[in-house]
Design a protein around this motif. Sequence first.
Motif, PDB file in Angstrom:
ATOM      1  N   ILE A  70     -19.259 -36.103  -4.062  1.00 15.87           N
ATOM      2  CA  ILE A  70     -19.026 -37.558  -4.018  1.00 15.87           C
ATOM      3  C   ILE A  70     -19.968 -38.270  -4.995  1.00 15.87           C
ATOM      4  CG2 ILE A  70     -19.215 -39.630  -2.562  1.00 15.87           C
ATOM      5  CD1 ILE A  70     -18.440 -37.683  -0.170  1.00 15.87           C
ATOM      6  N   LEU A  71     -21.252 -37.927  -4.937  1.00 16.15           N
ATOM      7  CA  LEU A  71     -22.247 -38.617  -5.769  1.00 16.15           C
ATOM      8  C   LEU A  71     -22.081 -38.300  -7.256  1.00 16.15           C
ATOM      9  CD1 LEU A  71     -25.360 -38.239  -3.441  1.00 16.15           C
ATOM     10  CD2 LEU A  71     -24.131 -40.350  -3.968  1.00 16.15           C
TER      11      LEU A  71
ATOM     12  N   ASP B 136     -19.275 -40.507  -8.427  1.00 15.65           N
ATOM     13  CA  ASP B 136     -19.790 -41.876  -8.599  1.00 15.65           C
ATOM     14  C   ASP B 136     -20.626 -41.965  -9.870  1.00 15.65           C
ATOM     15  OD1 ASP B 136     -18.677 -42.369  -6.137  1.00 15.65           O
ATOM     16  OD2 ASP B 136     -20.576 -42.464  -5.042  1.00 15.65           O
TER      17      ASP B 136
ATOM     18  N   TYR C 215     -14.387 -37.565 -13.369  1.00 20.33           N
ATOM     19  CA  TYR C 215     -14.741 -38.048 -12.022  1.00 20.33           C
ATOM     20  C   TYR C 215     -13.500 -38.115 -11.150  1.00 20.33           C
ATOM     21  CZ  TYR C 215     -13.148 -42.673 -10.528  1.00 20.33           C
ATOM     22  OH  TYR C 215     -12.390 -43.706 -10.020  1.00 20.33           O
TER      23      TYR C 215
ATOM     24  N   HIS D 248     -13.274 -36.260  -7.481  1.00 23.99           N
ATOM     25  CA  HIS D 248     -12.966 -36.923  -6.211  1.00 23.99           C
ATOM     26  C   HIS D 248     -11.603 -36.483  -5.654  1.00 23.99           C
ATOM     27  CE1 HIS D 248     -16.150 -40.388  -6.176  1.00 23.99           C
ATOM     28  NE2 HIS D 248     -16.672 -39.182  -6.207  1.00 23.99           N
TER      29      HIS D 248
ATOM     30  N   LEU E 223     -11.833 -33.365  -3.453  1.00 26.30           N
ATOM     31  CA  LEU E 223     -12.634 -33.416  -2.225  1.00 26.30           C
ATOM     32  C   LEU E 223     -11.796 -33.053  -0.985  1.00 26.30           C
ATOM     33  CD1 LEU E 223     -14.700 -36.688  -2.859  1.00 26.30           C
ATOM     34  CD2 LEU E 223     -15.668 -34.387  -2.594  1.00 26.30           C
TER      35      LEU E 223
ATOM     36  N   ALA F 196     -11.333 -34.491   1.805  1.00 25.18           N
ATOM     37  CA  ALA F 196     -10.545 -35.583   2.390  1.00 25.18           C
ATOM     38  C   ALA F 196      -9.341 -35.948   1.530  1.00 25.18           C
ATOM     39  CB  ALA F 196     -11.419 -36.822   2.595  1.00 25.18           C
ATOM     40  N   LEU F 197      -9.311 -35.492   0.293  1.00 23.20           N
ATOM     41  CA  LEU F 197      -8.157 -35.769  -0.578  1.00 23.20           C
ATOM     42  C   LEU F 197      -7.346 -34.472  -0.756  1.00 23.20           C
ATOM     43  CD1 LEU F 197     -10.480 -38.141  -1.988  1.00 23.20           C
ATOM     44  CD2 LEU F 197      -8.123 -38.871  -2.285  1.00 23.20           C
TER      45      LEU F 197
ATOM     46  N   GLU G 215     -30.884 -35.206  -1.005  1.00 22.19           N
ATOM     47  CA  GLU G 215     -31.358 -33.827  -1.175  1.00 22.19           C
ATOM     48  C   GLU G 215     -32.623 -33.514  -0.390  1.00 22.19           C
ATOM     49  OE1 GLU G 215     -30.242 -31.399  -4.885  1.00 22.19           O
ATOM     50  OE2 GLU G 215     -31.543 -33.048  -5.519  1.00 22.19           O
TER      51      GLU G 215
ATOM     52  N   LEU H 167     -16.658 -49.875  -7.263  1.00 20.93           N
ATOM     53  CA  LEU H 167     -17.549 -49.552  -8.387  1.00 20.93           C
ATOM     54  C   LEU H 167     -16.870 -49.916  -9.712  1.00 20.93           C
ATOM     55  CD1 LEU H 167     -19.801 -48.215 -10.006  1.00 20.93           C
ATOM     56  CD2 LEU H 167     -19.098 -46.000  -9.138  1.00 20.93           C
TER      57      LEU H 167
ATOM     58  N   ALA I 238     -19.766 -36.879   4.863  1.00 19.67           N
ATOM     59  CA  ALA I 238     -20.575 -35.894   4.127  1.00 19.67           C
ATOM     60  C   ALA I 238     -21.964 -36.433   3.790  1.00 19.67           C
ATOM     61  CB  ALA I 238     -19.868 -35.483   2.838  1.00 19.67           C
ATOM     62  N   LEU I 239     -22.159 -37.750   3.944  1.00 21.82           N
ATOM     63  CA  LEU I 239     -23.481 -38.324   3.665  1.00 21.82           C
ATOM     64  C   LEU I 239     -24.126 -38.740   4.995  1.00 21.82           C
ATOM     65  CD1 LEU I 239     -21.819 -39.292   0.610  1.00 21.82           C
ATOM     66  CD2 LEU I 239     -24.279 -39.092   0.307  1.00 21.82           C
TER      67      LEU I 239
ATOM     68  N   ILE J 233     -28.071 -44.626  -8.135  1.00 21.96           N
ATOM     69  CA  ILE J 233     -27.479 -43.330  -7.775  1.00 21.96           C
ATOM     70  C   ILE J 233     -28.531 -42.221  -7.816  1.00 21.96           C
ATOM     71  CG2 ILE J 233     -25.759 -41.579  -8.418  1.00 21.96           C
ATOM     72  CD1 ILE J 233     -23.933 -43.814  -9.406  1.00 21.96           C
TER      73      ILE J 233
ATOM     74  N   THR K 200     -30.126 -32.347  -9.863  1.00 26.92           N
ATOM     75  CA  THR K 200     -28.901 -31.734  -9.305  1.00 26.92           C
ATOM     76  C   THR K 200     -27.653 -32.515  -9.693  1.00 26.92           C
ATOM     77  OG1 THR K 200     -30.252 -31.119  -7.418  1.00 26.92           O
ATOM     78  CG2 THR K 200     -27.891 -30.750  -7.223  1.00 26.92           C
ATOM     79  N   VAL K 201     -27.710 -33.838  -9.591  1.00 29.82           N
ATOM     80  CA  VAL K 201     -26.511 -34.625  -9.902  1.00 29.82           C
ATOM     81  C   VAL K 201     -26.194 -34.535 -11.395  1.00 29.82           C
ATOM     82  CG1 VAL K 201     -27.462 -36.926 -10.392  1.00 29.82           C
ATOM     83  CG2 VAL K 201     -25.263 -36.716  -9.260  1.00 29.82           C
TER      84      VAL K 201
ATOM     85  N   MET L 117     -22.734 -33.237 -12.855  1.00 27.85           N
ATOM     86  CA  MET L 117     -21.957 -34.034 -13.814  1.00 27.85           C
ATOM     87  C   MET L 117     -21.520 -33.153 -14.985  1.00 27.85           C
ATOM     88  SD  MET L 117     -24.353 -37.459 -13.899  1.00 27.85           S
ATOM     89  CE  MET L 117     -23.492 -38.406 -15.170  1.00 27.85           C
TER      90      MET L 117
ATOM     91  N   GLU M 149     -20.349 -31.095  -0.600  1.00 27.04           N
ATOM     92  CA  GLU M 149     -19.484 -32.274  -0.573  1.00 27.04           C
ATOM     93  C   GLU M 149     -20.231 -33.563  -0.913  1.00 27.04           C
ATOM     94  OE1 GLU M 149     -17.184 -32.435   3.027  1.00 27.04           O
ATOM     95  OE2 GLU M 149     -16.376 -34.414   2.511  1.00 27.04           O
ATOM     96  N   ALA M 150     -21.441 -33.723  -0.371  1.00 24.96           N
ATOM     97  CA  ALA M 150     -22.207 -34.947  -0.663  1.00 24.96           C
ATOM     98  C   ALA M 150     -22.425 -35.077  -2.164  1.00 24.96           C
ATOM     99  CB  ALA M 150     -23.547 -34.922   0.070  1.00 24.96           C
ATOM    100  N   MET M 151     -22.803 -33.959  -2.801  1.00 22.45           N
ATOM    101  CA  MET M 151     -23.069 -34.017  -4.238  1.00 22.45           C
ATOM    102  C   MET M 151     -21.765 -34.198  -5.025  1.00 22.45           C
ATOM    103  SD  MET M 151     -25.797 -34.336  -5.888  1.00 22.45           S
ATOM    104  CE  MET M 151     -26.982 -33.811  -4.638  1.00 22.45           C
TER     105      MET M 151
END
Lengths: 294, 294
Positions: free
Chosen positions: B111-112, B115, B79, B83, B86, B88-89, A162, A118, A88-89, A154, B31-32, B36, B107-109
């Motif tokens: 994951i981030l 994190d 978190y 995750h 997602l 993949a899970l 983005e 992490l 996804a990244l 991050i 955005t992140v 959150m 999806e990228a966001m």
Amino acid sequence: MDFEKELKDRTDRVDRLLEKHLPKEDGPQKTVLEAMRYSVMSGGKRLRPILMDETYTLFNGSTGSVEPFMAAIEMIHSYSLVHDDLPALDNDEYRRGRKSTHAAYGEAMGILAGDALLNYAFETAALAFDIDPGPCVAKAFSLFAKKTGIYGMIGGQVVDVETEGRQIGPDTLRFIHEKKTGALIEAAMMTGAILAGASDDQVDNVGSIALDVGLAFQIRDDILDVTSTTEVLGKPVGSDEKNNKNTYVKYFGLDKAESEVEHISERALTSLASLPYENPFLTELIKRLVHRKK
Amino acid sequence: MDFEKELKDRTDRVDRLLEKHLPKEDGPQKTVLEAMRYSVMSGGKRLRPILMDETYTLFNGSTGSVEPFMAAIEMIHSYSLVHDDLPALDNDEYRRGRKSTHAAYGEAMGILAGDALLNYAFETAALAFDIDPGPCVAKAFSLFAKKTGIYGMIGGQVVDVETEGRQIGPDTLRFIHEKKTGALIEAAMMTGAILAGASDDQVDNVGSIALDVGLAFQIRDDILDVTSTTEVLGKPVGSDEKNNKNTYVKYFGLDKAESEVEHISERALTSLASLPYENPFLTELIKRLVHRKK
């Protein structure tokens, strides 16, 4: 000074430290422990822990509280690469000539191994409390967490993701470089200074130097992606252009990028020289980082 | 005691605490920060921070150092859900009646943002060093990081993911339950006790109680997935069987699962009653958690 030998000694030392701190691979959760080790023990340059330790040495740190943090910062760096490589990244199947973690262990385990590294970085850094019960470790902890998070690494990663493929201004480009690369160099050098008991002013000073080192390092990276060869670099060149990455070279051209590296690294070295202590290895390391050919 | 009112007051207090500690949503990395907040402010039960605070109160904690850790543990819980959801899970598009984070932000966001919450949890917990400079906070920090990581929650999640759809033994089932659910309840209650200055023996005692509470809570979860209705539960029932999850009910049947909940929760309540302090709200909360209908 036989710089290459000195550097090799330090890299080996970090590898031993990581071996010591990485979890033993047994128990029902064995797979994630293997994936963590696979991600960390992959022949990286160990630049961040070395910069941390050399800054610690510069300020005459001696309790050894830096060691858990050295392992921790490399774990943070590793997790960021593991998650960066996810489909996804950046969707990279290879890193440093072998399969990336999710390609080797599956995507679910890639995500979990990143999370695990992490979390384990903080678990490891917390060992420093047993070595030095004074206030320095708590202060280092706070700074470290800040620089690895949303106002540090991050944050940079988010903006990079983005804006990929989009036209951005120089301020945003600088934000990405300063956070995505710079913040972890700041974390390294500032943590080293704090743990050694440097004053607040000195820590701030080290922060500015680190930000310059990170920026020069990243611009050099952008330059080498254009000017080097795949053989010399050990990874495909031209990948920034192919992936439509926003780089310094793309925005300002090669000549301006090269002069920026000179200007920024000179500034960093002048500041470093003005500190009341010296560490010739650190000075030489910074010089080589910004002038490296690969 | 008007338990429902008391509980609502406490839940509201945690919500206010989270509002206070979540980052302001401005800056290039906006955005992140939004993702959150979206993940955390989603109407959860706030069980873990409440358990932490009530244990802190039980041991007469008073400095307020528990507050950053209360926010931190809810960030960790959030978190882990982000995750978990997602593709993949568990590949869940919905959670608590609205889009899951990756479904809402990509999806990228997803994951981030996960994190970012994990890292920010440690950044937030570190604020406690400014409230209480004594050794309790460092001790709490170490325990907290251990219980959220590979020897705690992440370890359980890894084994759960790896064994999905496969026949496993009761030891593995217990490992998953104890780690995936139990470890975060341990983190909550043990951190509360440590921050309040409880003795090592008392903290161990609280750990055993917490593990029992977590286990009983999880077995109750498994039972409700079979015996409740979607209307009462507010989420689809029968999902464990559909997803071929390894549950207590699947392995031991409903009757045995029900008697285990009784046995384990009685043990926890007896231990709690044997401590030299009491907190009637905590006792009542634990009783209701293991006997809940939804």
